[in-house]
Enzyme design. Structure first.
Site, PDB file in Angstrom:
ATOM      1  N   HIS A  19      -8.996   0.522  -6.017  1.00 37.62           N
ATOM      2  CA  HIS A  19      -8.161  -0.304  -5.148  1.00 37.62           C
ATOM      3  C   HIS A  19      -6.713   0.089  -5.389  1.00 37.62           C
ATOM      4  O   HIS A  19      -6.290   0.238  -6.542  1.00 37.62           O
ATOM      5  CB  HIS A  19      -8.344  -1.794  -5.432  1.00 37.62           C
ATOM      6  CG  HIS A  19      -9.699  -2.284  -5.087  1.00 37.62           C
ATOM      7  ND1 HIS A  19     -10.066  -2.553  -3.782  1.00 37.62           N
ATOM      8  CD2 HIS A  19     -10.784  -2.512  -5.861  1.00 37.62           C
ATOM      9  CE1 HIS A  19     -11.325  -2.946  -3.780  1.00 37.62           C
ATOM     10  NE2 HIS A  19     -11.784  -2.924  -5.013  1.00 37.62           N
ATOM     11  N   TYR A  66       0.794  -1.227   0.000  1.00 36.27           N
ATOM     12  CA  TYR A  66       0.000   0.000   0.000  1.00 36.27           C
ATOM     13  C   TYR A  66       0.827   1.279   0.000  1.00 36.27           C
ATOM     14  O   TYR A  66       0.263   2.366  -0.083  1.00 36.27           O
ATOM     15  CB  TYR A  66      -0.963  -0.009   1.199  1.00 36.27           C
ATOM     16  CG  TYR A  66      -1.888  -1.194   1.178  1.00 36.27           C
ATOM     17  CD1 TYR A  66      -2.903  -1.291   0.240  1.00 36.27           C
ATOM     18  CD2 TYR A  66      -1.734  -2.245   2.077  1.00 36.27           C
ATOM     19  CE1 TYR A  66      -3.749  -2.393   0.191  1.00 36.27           C
ATOM     20  CE2 TYR A  66      -2.572  -3.352   2.044  1.00 36.27           C
ATOM     21  CZ  TYR A  66      -3.576  -3.413   1.106  1.00 36.27           C
ATOM     22  OH  TYR A  66      -4.409  -4.503   1.062  1.00 36.27           O
ATOM     23  N   ARG A 116      -9.695 -12.438  -3.064  1.00 36.27           N
ATOM     24  CA  ARG A 116      -9.789 -11.012  -3.420  1.00 36.27           C
ATOM     25  C   ARG A 116     -10.197 -10.792  -4.872  1.00 36.27           C
ATOM     26  O   ARG A 116     -10.457  -9.670  -5.278  1.00 36.27           O
ATOM     27  CB  ARG A 116      -8.462 -10.313  -3.154  1.00 36.27           C
ATOM     28  CG  ARG A 116      -8.079 -10.255  -1.693  1.00 36.27           C
ATOM     29  CD  ARG A 116      -6.829  -9.403  -1.490  1.00 36.27           C
ATOM     30  NE  ARG A 116      -6.235  -9.626  -0.198  1.00 36.27           N
ATOM     31  CZ  ARG A 116      -6.604  -9.012   0.926  1.00 36.27           C
ATOM     32  NH1 ARG A 116      -7.584  -8.121   0.899  1.00 36.27           N
ATOM     33  NH2 ARG A 116      -5.995  -9.283   2.061  1.00 36.27           N
TER      34      ARG A 116
END
Length: 148
Positions: free
Chosen positions: A103, A24, A114
């Site tokens: 995302h 991330y 996912r």
């Protein structure tokens, strides 16, 4: 009067910058929100940022789009793969308000669970795998495709 986009970030995105930075990145949620607000300003769009770890709060925010906003950008995070209730809330806006799912990571390249996003079934488009820049792309896409 400026158009208004509601940006909803879901569970654990308040941990940006510290949670799994290899996936991330190192920017915080505040960094992300400031970037989105600045992108919106350049387009004369007010971007209002919200984050919640709670499914019901996210549903309440989605429902507020009907009367208070011109469009929605949502990163439902883990709820993408598990929340039919959030999908149903989004479906109530389908064809009424433009919606884009974002995302940070490419969910298709991650764990099998996912790969399915219930949210994708309700929104106009999905941007994934482009890091925080995906949010800027979503703001620009809404402006170009839906608000002009």
């Amino acid at each position: 009067m400026n158009k208004k986009i509601l940006l909803i970030n879901g569970p654990n995105l308040n941990l940006l910058g510290t949670r799994e930075p290899e996936i991330y990145g190192h920017n915080t949620l505040k960094d992300l929100e400031n970037m989105c607000i600045e992108t919106g300003k350049k387009l004369n769009i007010d971007v209002i940022c919200q984050q919640s770890n709670h499914e019901g709060v996210i549903m309440d925010l989605i429902q507020s789009v009907h009367k208070d906003y011109d469009a929605l950008i949502i990163n439902p995070a883990g709820y993408s793969h598990s929340s039919i209730a959030i999908m149903d809330s989004l479906l109530s806006l389908s064809g009424i308000k433009p919606m884009i799912e974002v995302h940070i990571s490419n969910i298709a390249k991650r764990e099998d669970f996912r790969h399915l996003s219930y949210v994708s079934k309700a929104v106009d488009g999905t941007i994934c795998g482009l890091g925080l820049n995906g949010y800027n792309l979503a703001i620009n896409a809404i402006n170009t495709l839906f608000l002009k």
